[in-house]
Design a protein around this motif. Sequence first.
Motif, mmCIF file in Angstrom:
data_model
loop_
_atom_site.group_PDB
_atom_site.id
_atom_site.type_symbol
_atom_site.label_atom_id
_atom_site.label_comp_id
_atom_site.label_asym_id
_atom_site.label_seq_id
_atom_site.Cartn_x
_atom_site.Cartn_y
_atom_site.Cartn_z
ATOM 1 N N GLY A 1 -51.950 -8.156 -1.714
ATOM 2 C CA GLY A 1 -53.051 -8.924 -1.128
ATOM 3 C C GLY A 1 -53.107 -10.342 -1.654
ATOM 4 O O GLY A 1 -53.329 -11.289 -0.892
ATOM 5 N N GLY B 1 -59.615 -7.409 -0.961
ATOM 6 C CA GLY B 1 -58.519 -8.286 -1.332
ATOM 7 C C GLY B 1 -57.180 -7.597 -1.472
ATOM 8 O O GLY B 1 -56.145 -8.250 -1.504
ATOM 9 N N ALA B 2 -57.171 -6.279 -1.566
ATOM 10 C CA ALA B 2 -55.933 -5.511 -1.733
ATOM 11 C C ALA B 2 -55.385 -5.101 -0.369
ATOM 12 O O ALA B 2 -56.135 -4.944 0.588
ATOM 13 N N VAL B 3 -54.064 -4.933 -0.316
ATOM 14 C CA VAL B 3 -53.398 -4.470 0.900
ATOM 15 C C VAL B 3 -52.588 -3.238 0.526
ATOM 16 O O VAL B 3 -51.561 -3.344 -0.146
ATOM 17 N N PHE C 1 -56.983 -5.890 4.754
ATOM 18 C CA PHE C 1 -57.403 -6.138 3.375
ATOM 19 C C PHE C 1 -58.571 -5.226 3.033
ATOM 20 O O PHE C 1 -59.467 -5.032 3.850
ATOM 21 N N GLU D 1 -53.066 -4.765 -4.911
ATOM 22 C CA GLU D 1 -53.744 -6.025 -5.228
ATOM 23 C C GLU D 1 -52.749 -7.181 -5.251
ATOM 24 O O GLU D 1 -53.035 -8.264 -4.734
#
Length: 158
Positions: free
Chosen positions: A97, A33-35, A30, A94
């Motif tokens: 995530g 919060g994004a992956v 992460f 995003e």
Amino acid sequence: MKNSIFAVAATMIAATGLHAEEVLPTNVAFNDGAVEQSLSGVTGDAAKGRIIVGDKKQGNCVACHQVADLADVPFQGEIGPALDGAGERWSEAELRGIVANAKIMFEDSMMPSFYKTEGFIRPGNAYTGKAADDTFGPLLSAQQIEDVVAYLATLKED
């Protein structure tokens, strides 16, 4: 001739390590919060994602969110924000995530972590009356996450 070209290509991919590998729930990276990285290594299928979002036995996203595109699915919830326009509000990374583990981006979120296998207590092993063990997997598979992300990315404001 076609078969030999395919065989050479497959050999080259295997030799260079360019084949898609699934990211395990414990290895998801992460960034705020994004992956960024696909969890399955395969592009998601928006049509399959649409089914998962509306299916009460799979993602069941409509239990908490409203989705105008899924108006035929009854009993949509109002706990979470409407998903209309999700593809404009958040990037693909995003969205990935948020679906994988919304609590990383939104600490107080009530949304379940769909791609997580540790760090919480499960009260039991499904409906068996037995204590939970360590053999359970995530709520959605890596490919199902990618399918949901592909579908959510299509949701634009009208």
